[in-house]
Motif scaffolding. Structure first.
Motif, PDB file in Angstrom:
ATOM      1  N   THR A  11      40.353   3.726  39.884  1.00  0.00           N
ATOM      2  CA  THR A  11      39.069   3.025  39.870  1.00  0.00           C
ATOM      3  C   THR A  11      38.222   3.570  38.744  1.00  0.00           C
ATOM      4  O   THR A  11      38.147   4.786  38.562  1.00  0.00           O
ATOM      5  N   MET A  12      37.586   2.687  37.978  1.00  0.00           N
ATOM      6  CA  MET A  12      36.575   3.135  37.026  1.00  0.00           C
ATOM      7  C   MET A  12      35.333   2.265  37.163  1.00  0.00           C
ATOM      8  O   MET A  12      35.427   1.076  37.436  1.00  0.00           O
ATOM      9  N   GLY A  13      34.154   2.879  37.011  1.00  0.00           N
ATOM     10  CA  GLY A  13      32.913   2.140  37.151  1.00  0.00           C
ATOM     11  C   GLY A  13      32.512   1.977  38.607  1.00  0.00           C
ATOM     12  O   GLY A  13      33.215   2.397  39.529  1.00  0.00           O
ATOM     13  N   ASP A  14      31.353   1.338  38.799  1.00  0.00           N
ATOM     14  CA  ASP A  14      30.799   1.178  40.144  1.00  0.00           C
ATOM     15  C   ASP A  14      30.198  -0.219  40.276  1.00  0.00           C
ATOM     16  O   ASP A  14      29.203  -0.539  39.618  1.00  0.00           O
ATOM     17  N   ALA A  15      30.801  -1.040  41.122  1.00  0.00           N
ATOM     18  CA  ALA A  15      30.344  -2.420  41.302  1.00  0.00           C
ATOM     19  C   ALA A  15      28.978  -2.506  41.950  1.00  0.00           C
ATOM     20  O   ALA A  15      28.330  -3.561  41.897  1.00  0.00           O
ATOM     21  N   VAL A  16      28.510  -1.421  42.568  1.00  0.00           N
ATOM     22  CA  VAL A  16      27.176  -1.412  43.192  1.00  0.00           C
ATOM     23  C   VAL A  16      26.320  -0.304  42.575  1.00  0.00           C
ATOM     24  O   VAL A  16      25.574   0.396  43.263  1.00  0.00           O
ATOM     25  N   ALA A  17      26.416  -0.168  41.262  1.00  0.00           N
ATOM     26  CA  ALA A  17      25.706   0.907  40.561  1.00  0.00           C
ATOM     27  C   ALA A  17      24.195   0.804  40.707  1.00  0.00           C
ATOM     28  O   ALA A  17      23.494   1.820  40.702  1.00  0.00           O
ATOM     29  N   ILE A  18      23.664  -0.418  40.825  1.00  0.00           N
ATOM     30  CA  ILE A  18      22.212  -0.577  40.930  1.00  0.00           C
ATOM     31  C   ILE A  18      21.702   0.037  42.227  1.00  0.00           C
ATOM     32  O   ILE A  18      20.751   0.816  42.240  1.00  0.00           O
ATOM     33  N   THR A  19      22.334  -0.286  43.349  1.00  0.00           N
ATOM     34  CA  THR A  19      21.887   0.256  44.626  1.00  0.00           C
ATOM     35  C   THR A  19      22.408   1.667  44.880  1.00  0.00           C
ATOM     36  O   THR A  19      21.876   2.374  45.735  1.00  0.00           O
ATOM     37  N   ASN A  20      23.428   2.095  44.129  1.00  0.00           N
ATOM     38  CA  ASN A  20      23.969   3.449  44.270  1.00  0.00           C
ATOM     39  C   ASN A  20      23.270   4.468  43.376  1.00  0.00           C
ATOM     40  O   ASN A  20      23.616   5.649  43.403  1.00  0.00           O
ATOM     41  N   GLY A  21      22.363   4.008  42.533  1.00  0.00           N
ATOM     42  CA  GLY A  21      21.647   4.929  41.671  1.00  0.00           C
ATOM     43  C   GLY A  21      22.276   5.173  40.315  1.00  0.00           C
ATOM     44  O   GLY A  21      21.712   5.885  39.487  1.00  0.00           O
ATOM     45  N   GLY A  22      23.479   4.628  40.071  1.00  0.00           N
ATOM     46  CA  GLY A  22      24.087   4.693  38.750  1.00  0.00           C
ATOM     47  C   GLY A  22      24.904   5.930  38.453  1.00  0.00           C
ATOM     48  O   GLY A  22      25.455   6.051  37.349  1.00  0.00           O
ATOM     49  N   ALA A  23      25.050   6.859  39.403  1.00  0.00           N
ATOM     50  CA  ALA A  23      25.763   8.103  39.114  1.00  0.00           C
ATOM     51  C   ALA A  23      27.236   7.877  38.793  1.00  0.00           C
ATOM     52  O   ALA A  23      27.831   8.638  38.020  1.00  0.00           O
ATOM     53  N   ARG A  24      27.841   6.832  39.376  1.00  0.00           N
ATOM     54  CA  ARG A  24      29.262   6.573  39.139  1.00  0.00           C
ATOM     55  C   ARG A  24      29.506   5.492  38.094  1.00  0.00           C
ATOM     56  O   ARG A  24      30.648   5.088  37.869  1.00  0.00           O
TER      57      ARG A  24
END
Length: 348
Positions: free
Chosen positions: A202-215
């Motif tokens: 896995t690379m990136g984060d499909a929910v980066a906005i609600t996760n805060g962007g750390a991943r």
């Protein structure tokens, strides 16, 4: 006499007022005429950036003696056959995803909404070298006129396009990459070991906005400026292509094929390119998708609700189904420091 003088003074005051107003209007007009027009990125919205304003200088770490410095590149097409669906065989195997989150695929042709990782074994493939792995990422769309405004992330988006019956932020024509490349790289600090069959990544984060962007691992650039990299949608110059780069983690724990968050078993290198303690370097996968869109085109990736189609949410997955003998050839090439492609190592 006094009445006439007062009338003359009133008339003079009116003339002076009109002159002042006229001069002020003229100054404002001249100032407005001299103002630079807004940039194309500013016209498109806050998620866009002019690539010429992005700092350059990106470079991979310098290798040490004895490190794996080779590369292996192979061709799996660019999804010209239109293999797309809402599935995510890594995160929710055997289940369809939301209709507004569509993935593009190359590699394994059997990947579908009812697939599991195990069901992919033996599936046909688009890869010329016999690689049966599956690779997938969110589709990119160009947006209809008047749609695609990116709202304040703090504001929920519930509006619907009544004509289409779909959220306006999920409309638009899916764009086919004009080119798509897959490359394995080595490790700048050590040799690499083979990836095990069915390893998930896995690379990136499909929910980066609600996760805060750390991943978040989103990387965007333009074809003529590969050292300028951004997490925003780039506005490229005439004749340039928009480029998405997916760099996958490459430090394996040596035991698991997957983990609860689909990340802990396969992690990213530390600063300098080496692997963390108790992990082993495996071939580092990079996917590169390029799109030919006219300058000023509004575009965005498919995303989950609440993520506002942010470029920061870009992500990708793969499941390794390289034949064992082909993976061994890849590892030999990387550790020997050679530049190889699918013509050097092919399994039919």
């Amino acid at each position: 006499m006094r009445k006439a003088a007062a009338a003359r003074r009133s008339a003079l005051a009116l003339v002076l007022a009109l002159v002042v107003i006229g001069v002020g209007f003229g100054l404002r007009t001249a100032a407005d005429a001299g103002s630079p027009p807004p940039s194309p990125a500013a016209l498109l919205g806050p998620d866009y950036v002019d690539i010429t304003t992005v700092p350059g200088g990106h470079a991979d770490p310098d290798p040490v003696p004895g490190a794996a410095t080779g590369t292996y590149t192979w061709d799996c097409g660019r999804n010209a056959n239109g293999h797309r669906n809402t599935a995510n065989v890594v995160v929710v195997p055997g289940m369809p995803g939301p209709p507004h989150h569509v993935h593009d695929y190359v590699g394994n042709l059997s990947t579908d909404v009812d697939s599991t990782v195990e069901s992919l074994v033996g599936g046909d493939t688009t890869c010329a070298n016999g690689d049966r792995s599956t690779y997938y990422w969110p589709v990119l769309r160009t947006l209809p006129d008047g749609h695609g405004e990116h709202p304040d992330p703090a504001t929920p988006t519930t509006g619907q396009d009544t004509k289409a019956g779909a959220p306006v932020e999920h409309l638009g024509e899916i764009q086919l990459p004009v080119s798509f490349t897959l490359t394995f790289y080595g490790n700048p600090r050590t040799p690499v070991v083979p990836m095990p069959s069915l390893l998930r990544a896995t690379m990136g984060d499909a929910v980066a906005i609600t996760n805060g962007g750390a991943r978040a691992q989103a990387t965007w650039t333009c074809s003529d400026t590969p050292d300028r990299r951004t997490t925003r949608y780039p506005v490229c110059g005439p004749g340039q292509q928009i480029v998405r780069i997916f760099d996958f983690p490459s430090c394996w724990d040596g035991r698991r094929l997957d983990s609860a968050d689909h990340r802990q078993h396969l992690v990213f290198p530390v600063a300098g390119g080496g692997c963390p303690v108790a992990t082993f370097a495996v071939p580092r996968l990079r996917l590169v998708a390029s799109y030919d869109l006219p300058p000023g085109t509004r575009y965005q990736i498919d995303a989950f609700g609440g993520q506002h189609n942010s470029p920061l949410t870009d992500h990708a997955f793969f499941v390794n189904l390289f034949p064992t003998s082909l993976m061994a050839q890849v590892v030999r090439c990387l550790n020997a420091g050679e530049v190889c492609d699918d013509k050097d190592a092919t399994v039919r």
